[in-house]
Scaffold this active site. Sequence first.
Site, PDB file in Angstrom:
ATOM      1  N   LEU A   1      15.698  -5.565   4.080  1.00  0.00           N
ATOM      2  CA  LEU A   1      15.055  -6.796   4.548  1.00  0.00           C
ATOM      3  C   LEU A   1      15.724  -8.040   3.964  1.00  0.00           C
ATOM      4  O   LEU A   1      16.370  -7.977   2.908  1.00  0.00           O
ATOM      5  CB  LEU A   1      13.584  -6.793   4.122  1.00  0.00           C
ATOM      6  CG  LEU A   1      12.729  -5.658   4.688  1.00  0.00           C
ATOM      7  CD1 LEU A   1      11.402  -5.571   3.947  1.00  0.00           C
ATOM      8  CD2 LEU A   1      12.505  -5.833   6.184  1.00  0.00           C
TER       9      LEU A   1
ATOM     10  N   ASP B   1       6.265  -8.218   7.137  1.00  0.00           N
ATOM     11  CA  ASP B   1       5.309  -7.131   7.323  1.00  0.00           C
ATOM     12  C   ASP B   1       4.735  -7.043   8.740  1.00  0.00           C
ATOM     13  O   ASP B   1       3.605  -7.468   9.003  1.00  0.00           O
ATOM     14  CB  ASP B   1       4.164  -7.300   6.325  1.00  0.00           C
ATOM     15  CG  ASP B   1       3.616  -5.926   5.941  1.00  0.00           C
ATOM     16  OD1 ASP B   1       2.804  -5.828   5.011  1.00  0.00           O
ATOM     17  OD2 ASP B   1       4.042  -4.961   6.598  1.00  0.00           O
TER      18      ASP B   1
ATOM     19  N   ASP C   1      -1.674  -9.446  12.163  1.00  0.00           N
ATOM     20  CA  ASP C   1      -2.051  -9.362  10.749  1.00  0.00           C
ATOM     21  C   ASP C   1      -1.517 -10.565   9.978  1.00  0.00           C
ATOM     22  O   ASP C   1      -0.989 -10.437   8.883  1.00  0.00           O
ATOM     23  CB  ASP C   1      -1.489  -8.057  10.149  1.00  0.00           C
ATOM     24  CG  ASP C   1      -2.139  -7.748   8.811  1.00  0.00           C
ATOM     25  OD1 ASP C   1      -1.567  -6.957   8.047  1.00  0.00           O
ATOM     26  OD2 ASP C   1      -3.198  -8.348   8.521  1.00  0.00           O
TER      27      ASP C   1
ATOM     28  N   LYS D   1      12.583  -2.415   0.895  1.00  0.00           N
ATOM     29  CA  LYS D   1      11.223  -1.890   0.829  1.00  0.00           C
ATOM     30  C   LYS D   1      11.325  -0.371   0.886  1.00  0.00           C
ATOM     31  O   LYS D   1      11.921   0.169   1.819  1.00  0.00           O
ATOM     32  CB  LYS D   1      10.377  -2.418   2.003  1.00  0.00           C
ATOM     33  CG  LYS D   1       8.900  -2.101   1.871  1.00  0.00           C
ATOM     34  CD  LYS D   1       8.083  -2.376   3.116  1.00  0.00           C
ATOM     35  CE  LYS D   1       7.722  -3.778   3.357  1.00  0.00           C
ATOM     36  NZ  LYS D   1       6.716  -3.930   4.464  1.00  0.00           N
TER      37      LYS D   1
ATOM     38  N   LYS E   1       0.835  -1.201   0.000  1.00  0.00           N
ATOM     39  CA  LYS E   1       0.000   0.000   0.000  1.00  0.00           C
ATOM     40  C   LYS E   1       0.872   1.254   0.000  1.00  0.00           C
ATOM     41  O   LYS E   1       0.565   2.243  -0.642  1.00  0.00           O
ATOM     42  CB  LYS E   1      -0.907  -0.006   1.232  1.00  0.00           C
ATOM     43  CG  LYS E   1      -2.257   0.617   0.964  1.00  0.00           C
ATOM     44  CD  LYS E   1      -3.293   0.300   2.003  1.00  0.00           C
ATOM     45  CE  LYS E   1      -2.726   0.146   3.383  1.00  0.00           C
ATOM     46  NZ  LYS E   1      -3.755  -0.226   4.350  1.00  0.00           N
TER      47      LYS E   1
ATOM     48  N   TYR F   1      15.969 -11.246   1.811  1.00  0.00           N
ATOM     49  CA  TYR F   1      15.329 -11.621   0.546  1.00  0.00           C
ATOM     50  C   TYR F   1      14.817 -13.046   0.671  1.00  0.00           C
ATOM     51  O   TYR F   1      15.566 -13.958   1.045  1.00  0.00           O
ATOM     52  CB  TYR F   1      16.331 -11.524  -0.605  1.00  0.00           C
ATOM     53  CG  TYR F   1      15.825 -12.132  -1.904  1.00  0.00           C
ATOM     54  CD1 TYR F   1      16.429 -13.264  -2.459  1.00  0.00           C
ATOM     55  CD2 TYR F   1      14.720 -11.605  -2.563  1.00  0.00           C
ATOM     56  CE1 TYR F   1      15.945 -13.831  -3.628  1.00  0.00           C
ATOM     57  CE2 TYR F   1      14.234 -12.164  -3.733  1.00  0.00           C
ATOM     58  CZ  TYR F   1      14.845 -13.284  -4.257  1.00  0.00           C
ATOM     59  OH  TYR F   1      14.363 -13.848  -5.408  1.00  0.00           O
ATOM     60  N   ALA F   2      13.521 -13.249   0.391  1.00  0.00           N
ATOM     61  CA  ALA F   2      12.919 -14.591   0.451  1.00  0.00           C
ATOM     62  C   ALA F   2      12.818 -15.118  -0.982  1.00  0.00           C
ATOM     63  O   ALA F   2      11.975 -14.639  -1.758  1.00  0.00           O
ATOM     64  CB  ALA F   2      11.537 -14.495   1.088  1.00  0.00           C
TER      65      ALA F   2
HETATM   66  C1  LIG Z   1       7.903 -11.703  -5.377  1.00  0.00           C
HETATM   67  C2  LIG Z   1       9.062 -12.622  -5.329  1.00  0.00           C
HETATM   68  N1  LIG Z   1       9.305 -13.531  -6.284  1.00  0.00           N
HETATM   69  N2  LIG Z   1      10.409 -14.178  -5.901  1.00  0.00           N
HETATM   70  C3  LIG Z   1      11.004 -15.254  -6.699  1.00  0.00           C
HETATM   71  C4  LIG Z   1      10.880 -13.704  -4.732  1.00  0.00           C
HETATM   72  C5  LIG Z   1      10.025 -12.705  -4.358  1.00  0.00           C
HETATM   73  C6  LIG Z   1      10.151 -11.919  -3.143  1.00  0.00           C
HETATM   74  N3  LIG Z   1       9.343 -10.893  -2.769  1.00  0.00           N
HETATM   75  C7  LIG Z   1       9.845 -10.470  -1.581  1.00  0.00           C
HETATM   76  C8  LIG Z   1       9.432  -9.455  -0.706  1.00  0.00           C
HETATM   77  C9  LIG Z   1       8.210  -8.686  -1.032  1.00  0.00           C
HETATM   78  C10 LIG Z   1       7.808  -8.336  -2.314  1.00  0.00           C
HETATM   79  N4  LIG Z   1       6.607  -7.693  -2.236  1.00  0.00           N
HETATM   80  N5  LIG Z   1       6.230  -7.742  -0.984  1.00  0.00           N
HETATM   81  C11 LIG Z   1       4.897  -7.279  -0.632  1.00  0.00           C
HETATM   82  C12 LIG Z   1       4.966  -5.884  -0.140  1.00  0.00           C
HETATM   83  C13 LIG Z   1       5.536  -4.893  -0.956  1.00  0.00           C
HETATM   84  C14 LIG Z   1       5.568  -3.591  -0.462  1.00  0.00           C
HETATM   85  C15 LIG Z   1       5.069  -3.311   0.810  1.00  0.00           C
HETATM   86  C16 LIG Z   1       4.532  -4.331   1.593  1.00  0.00           C
HETATM   87  C17 LIG Z   1       4.488  -5.631   1.130  1.00  0.00           C
HETATM   88  C18 LIG Z   1       7.174  -8.311  -0.202  1.00  0.00           C
HETATM   89  C19 LIG Z   1      10.207  -9.267   0.462  1.00  0.00           C
HETATM   90 CL1  LIG Z   1       9.781  -8.025   1.601  1.00  0.00          CL
HETATM   91  C20 LIG Z   1      11.314 -10.066   0.728  1.00  0.00           C
HETATM   92  N6  LIG Z   1      11.694 -11.050  -0.120  1.00  0.00           N
HETATM   93  C21 LIG Z   1      10.969 -11.244  -1.253  1.00  0.00           C
HETATM   94  N7  LIG Z   1      11.135 -12.141  -2.234  1.00  0.00           N
END
Ligand SMILES: Cc1nn(C)cc1-c1nc2c(-c3cnn(Cc4ccccc4)c3)c(Cl)cnc2[nH]1
Length: 287
Positions: free
Chosen positions: A92, A158, A140, A44, A25, A94-95
Site C-alpha cells: 500500500l 481500507d 465504511d 498490510k 482486526k 505509505y501515508a
Molecule cells: C501510524 C502512522 N504514523 N505515521 C507517522 C504514519 C503512519 C501510517 N500508518 C499507515 C497505515 C496504517 C497503519 N495502521 N493502519 C490501520 C490498519 C492496520 C491493519 C489493518 C487495517 C487497518 C493503517 C497505512 Cl495502511 C498506510 N500508511 C500509513 N502511515
Amino acid sequence: PASQSSSKRWTLENFDIGRGLGKGKFGQVYLAREKSSRFVVAIKVLFKNQIKEAKVDHQLRREIEIQSHLRHPNILRMFGYFHDDARVYLILEYAPGGELYRLMKKQPNQRFDEPMAAKLIAQLTDALIYCHSKNVIHRDIKPENLLLGAGNSLKIADFGWSVHAPSSRRDTVCGTLDYLPPEMIAGQTHDEKVDIWSVGILSYEFLVGKPPFEAKDYDATYSNILQAPVRFPSHVSDGAKDLIIKILQRKPNRRLPLADILAHEWVVKFSKEASNVIINSSEQPSG
Ligand SMILES: Cc1nn(C)cc1-c1nc2c(-c3cnn(Cc4ccccc4)c3)c(Cl)cnc2[nH]1
C-alpha cells in the site's frame, strides 16, 4: 513507479521491513522499503487462517480488486499484493501523516477549525465522486479509515467494506454504528448515497469532535440514527449547519449530492482559507 505494476510477482524478499505502523482486526501494517527502487510503502499483513475463520476472504478479494484499480490523490494506492502459505501481504501507499483521528484528537477541543474541516470534506467528497463514477461505494467511511498524506492531504484507506452499487449488506455490521445511515442499519437495500450520509457525519465530527448520534450504547445510537434531530454546539457556524443538515437527510434521495457539497458556499469559502491546524510535526519524517 512503472516498475511496481500490480502484475509483477512480489515476494517478501523484495522489501526491507521497518516498524509497525498499526494494527487492524485481521492484521498489522508495517513500514517497508522496496529494495531495488528504495521506494517506501506500507505493507498490510493479514493471516489467512483468521480471514477464513471470519469468512471474509470474499471481502478481502473485493478490497484488493477495488483498491488496486482506483487512482485518485485522496485514495490510498494499492500497488500490488502477494501471499505465502500463512499470510496475505497488501503493498500500500505509505501515508506519512498517519491516522486522521489521531490528528483530530491532538487539536484544542479535539476538533478541527473550519478551514481544515472544509479542506478535508472537499477532498473526501472529491474522492467519493471518483469512486461513485466507477460504481464503487465505500460503505465504511469513518475517521479510523482516513489517513493523512503529505501536506495533511486526506487519504481514504481500507476498502474492506466497499462494494459495487447497488447492494444489500449480507455481512453483519461489526464495530460502531455511528457512521451508518438509517437504510443500512435497517438492513434495507442501499446505494452510493450511503457514502453521502457518512460525509455528513464526518463533517459534523470534524467540527464538533464527536459524531452527531453518539450515545451511551448500541441501541441508543441505533434509535438516534433513525429519529434524533441533529443538535449543534453554539460555535458551529450557520454555513456549516446548513451544509450538514442538507446532507443528513434520512431519505437517501433528499441528501445533497456530492457535487453540490463541493459547490456549497461554506465549503468553497473555507477550503480556500489557511488553517492553523497543529500538525503532528514530531512524526513528520525529516527532509
Ligand atoms: C501510524 C502512522 N504514523 N505515521 C507517522 C504514519 C503512519 C501510517 N500508518 C499507515 C497505515 C496504517 C497503519 N495502521 N493502519 C490501520 C490498519 C492496520 C491493519 C489493518 C487495517 C487497518 C493503517 C497505512 Cl495502511 C498506510 N500508511 C500509513 N502511515
